[in-house]
Motif scaffolding. Structure first.
Motif, PDB file in Angstrom:
ATOM      1  N   LYS A  61      48.110  47.840  37.022  1.00 24.12           N
ATOM      2  CA  LYS A  61      47.895  47.401  38.670  1.00 24.12           C
ATOM      3  C   LYS A  61      48.901  47.438  39.097  1.00 24.12           C
ATOM      4  O   LYS A  61      48.916  46.724  40.354  1.00 24.12           O
ATOM      5  N   ARG A  62      49.817  46.493  37.991  1.00 23.37           N
ATOM      6  CA  ARG A  62      51.394  46.223  39.510  1.00 23.37           C
ATOM      7  C   ARG A  62      51.244  45.214  40.092  1.00 23.37           C
ATOM      8  O   ARG A  62      51.512  44.762  40.977  1.00 23.37           O
ATOM      9  N   ILE A  63      49.823  44.640  39.806  1.00 23.22           N
ATOM     10  CA  ILE A  63      49.963  42.935  40.224  1.00 23.22           C
ATOM     11  C   ILE A  63      50.517  42.003  39.499  1.00 23.22           C
ATOM     12  O   ILE A  63      50.428  41.255  38.326  1.00 23.22           O
ATOM     13  N   LEU A  64      51.399  40.913  39.978  1.00 28.37           N
ATOM     14  CA  LEU A  64      51.875  39.627  39.477  1.00 28.37           C
ATOM     15  C   LEU A  64      50.761  38.419  39.621  1.00 28.37           C
ATOM     16  O   LEU A  64      50.858  38.250  41.146  1.00 28.37           O
ATOM     17  N   HIS A  65      50.538  37.773  38.873  1.00 27.32           N
ATOM     18  CA  HIS A  65      49.886  36.947  39.170  1.00 27.32           C
ATOM     19  C   HIS A  65      50.881  35.623  40.069  1.00 27.32           C
ATOM     20  O   HIS A  65      49.983  34.336  40.361  1.00 27.32           O
ATOM     21  N   LEU A  66      51.811  34.963  39.619  1.00 26.42           N
ATOM     22  CA  LEU A  66      52.463  33.965  39.920  1.00 26.42           C
ATOM     23  C   LEU A  66      52.401  32.693  39.778  1.00 26.42           C
ATOM     24  O   LEU A  66      52.839  32.171  39.631  1.00 26.42           O
ATOM     25  N   ASP A  67      51.065  32.227  38.989  1.00 24.29           N
ATOM     26  CA  ASP A  67      51.333  30.758  39.038  1.00 24.29           C
ATOM     27  C   ASP A  67      49.315  31.109  38.089  1.00 24.29           C
ATOM     28  O   ASP A  67      48.549  30.412  37.861  1.00 24.29           O
ATOM     29  N   SER A  89      49.950  35.549  44.317  1.00 20.09           N
ATOM     30  CA  SER A  89      49.923  36.969  43.840  1.00 20.09           C
ATOM     31  C   SER A  89      50.294  38.281  44.537  1.00 20.09           C
ATOM     32  O   SER A  89      50.436  37.691  45.726  1.00 20.09           O
ATOM     33  N   ARG A  90      51.422  38.510  43.709  1.00 13.80           N
ATOM     34  CA  ARG A  90      51.781  40.021  44.391  1.00 13.80           C
ATOM     35  C   ARG A  90      51.944  40.942  44.253  1.00 13.80           C
ATOM     36  O   ARG A  90      51.193  41.361  42.490  1.00 13.80           O
ATOM     37  N   CYS A  91      51.280  42.469  44.861  1.00  7.24           N
ATOM     38  CA  CYS A  91      51.565  43.531  44.515  1.00  7.24           C
ATOM     39  C   CYS A  91      51.973  44.055  44.406  1.00  7.24           C
ATOM     40  O   CYS A  91      52.692  44.295  45.592  1.00  7.24           O
ATOM     41  N   PHE A  92      52.883  44.806  43.802  1.00  5.82           N
ATOM     42  CA  PHE A  92      54.553  45.659  43.504  1.00  5.82           C
ATOM     43  C   PHE A  92      53.576  47.518  44.187  1.00  5.82           C
ATOM     44  O   PHE A  92      52.769  47.415  43.961  1.00  5.82           O
ATOM     45  N   GLU A  93      54.842  48.172  44.934  1.00  6.76           N
ATOM     46  CA  GLU A  93      54.930  49.123  44.929  1.00  6.76           C
ATOM     47  C   GLU A  93      55.174  49.877  43.583  1.00  6.76           C
ATOM     48  O   GLU A  93      55.386  49.280  42.726  1.00  6.76           O
ATOM     49  N   GLU A  94      54.770  51.565  43.657  1.00  5.27           N
ATOM     50  CA  GLU A  94      54.483  52.347  42.611  1.00  5.27           C
ATOM     51  C   GLU A  94      55.728  51.997  41.642  1.00  5.27           C
ATOM     52  O   GLU A  94      55.978  52.175  40.721  1.00  5.27           O
TER      53      GLU A  94
END
Length: 342
Positions: A61-67, A89-94
């Protein structure tokens, strides 16, 4: 009654509540210990695999948790892990693969080394995952190669290798993606016969729970599924794709296993492909006793097998399997973009 512009008025007071699933086993922190509270291997493997599947879902889903850390992994009553706390968290573009920021936060010890230069990619989470895997295996916060040298079992060794690869300081030396890790775990189950929670079927004994198909372009691949009927009755079975959608296998398959008899079911890929459409699918084996004297049920199974299993209702036993298309990872360059294929 509420005061509004100097007047008392009748007003509804609305409140918003956040409702979360109650996870009675608490956080994974409590189970990283070398004392008696340490998880036995089967549960430990279930937790590792569950974290990997959850992180793979997020990355799809292009979601990076980061923690990612043990404190942010909660366990339900069946010890199934749930990844929580997406505050960082961050959500990257496609088409986005990386980001550079001056504001990287997280928990020391689980942060990838590249956080010092503010670089964020999906491999950031892989480093945190590797630390968690090794802590689970060693039972200690912080670990050393000497601790890992004591791990002898094949399944534990492979998980340890994944953990070590994920914690490489150079992101390029980490696994290419979470999909690669999921495939390695599936291949491990295929070779080591790791029996999933729920055990084996009472009617048909399965000798493996993962069907492995070594992918070759434009070639139909076969894989044997070994079954054993340990009962005194004939057992009818149906092997089908759980999603009922487009499968790379020629499913459904039906058959009848005689009493007290081993049986080999040959499963094949559906058609020749130059690139597989899917790599992992869920497969279900249904089994039900077929009484030879019951002509109605015999006729139904022979002419309308799906109706037969529907009519049998709760008498149908179910076992879940995985079907895996595996091939060595390779890299293809197209229009100056690097595309990873599994």
């Amino acid at each position: 009654m509420e005061n509004y512009n100097g007047k008392m008025v009748m007003a509804d007071v609305q409140q918003r509540l956040l409702c979360f699933e109650y996870l009675p086993k608490g956080s994974l922190d409590a189970y990283i210990t070398d004392s008696s509270g340490k998880l036995e291997w089967r549960k430990c493997y279930q937790v590792i695999k569950g974290i990997c599947e959850g992180l793979n879902y997020l990355h799809q889903k292009r979601i990076l948790h980061l923690d990612l850390k043990p404190g942010n992994i909660l366990l339900d009553e069946d010890m199934m892990p749930k990844i929580t706390d997406f505050g960082l968290s961050r959500c990257f573009e496609e088409n986005q693969t990386r980001a550079v920021t001056n504001n990287v936060c997280g928990t020391l010890g689980y942060l990838a080394p590249e956080f010092y230069r503010g670089e964020i990619t999906h491999k950031f989470d892989l480093y945190s995952l590797g630390v968690i895997i090794i802590e689970l295996l060693t039972g200690k916060k912080g670990w050393s190669n000497e601790m890992l040298d004591t791990l002898q079992w094949e399944q534990i060794r492979v998980c340890a290798e994944i953990g070590i690869e994920c914690t490489e300081a150079d992101p390029a030396k980490r696994p290419a993606s979470m999909k690669h890790i999921i495939i390695r775990l599936a291949e491990l189950e295929c070779s080591a016969h790791v029996i999933p929670a729920g055990g084996t079927n009472d009617l048909l004994l399965l000798h493996q729970f993962v069907l492995c198909f070594p992918f070759e372009p434009n070639k139909v691949i076969t894989c044997p599924l070994e079954l054993t009927n340990n009962t005194d009755n004939h057992v009818a079975f149906r092997l089908m794709d759980k999603s009922m959608g487009s499968s790379f296998l020629g499913l459904p398959l039906y058959g009848l296993v005689p009493p007290n008899t081993p049986y080999t079911l040959i499963v094949t890929t559906q058609e020749k492909e130059d690139q597989p459409r899917k790599y992992i699918i869920d497969v279900i084996l249904h089994a039900a006793t077929l009484i030879l004297g019951d002509d109605e049920h015999i006729n139904t199974f022979q002419s309308q097998p799906d109706k037969f299993f529907q009519d049998m209702g709760v008498a149908v036993q179910e076992v879940k399997l995985k079907a895996l298309y595996s091939q060595p990872p390779h890299i293809t360059t197209l229009s100056s973009k690097v595309i990873y294929y599994l």
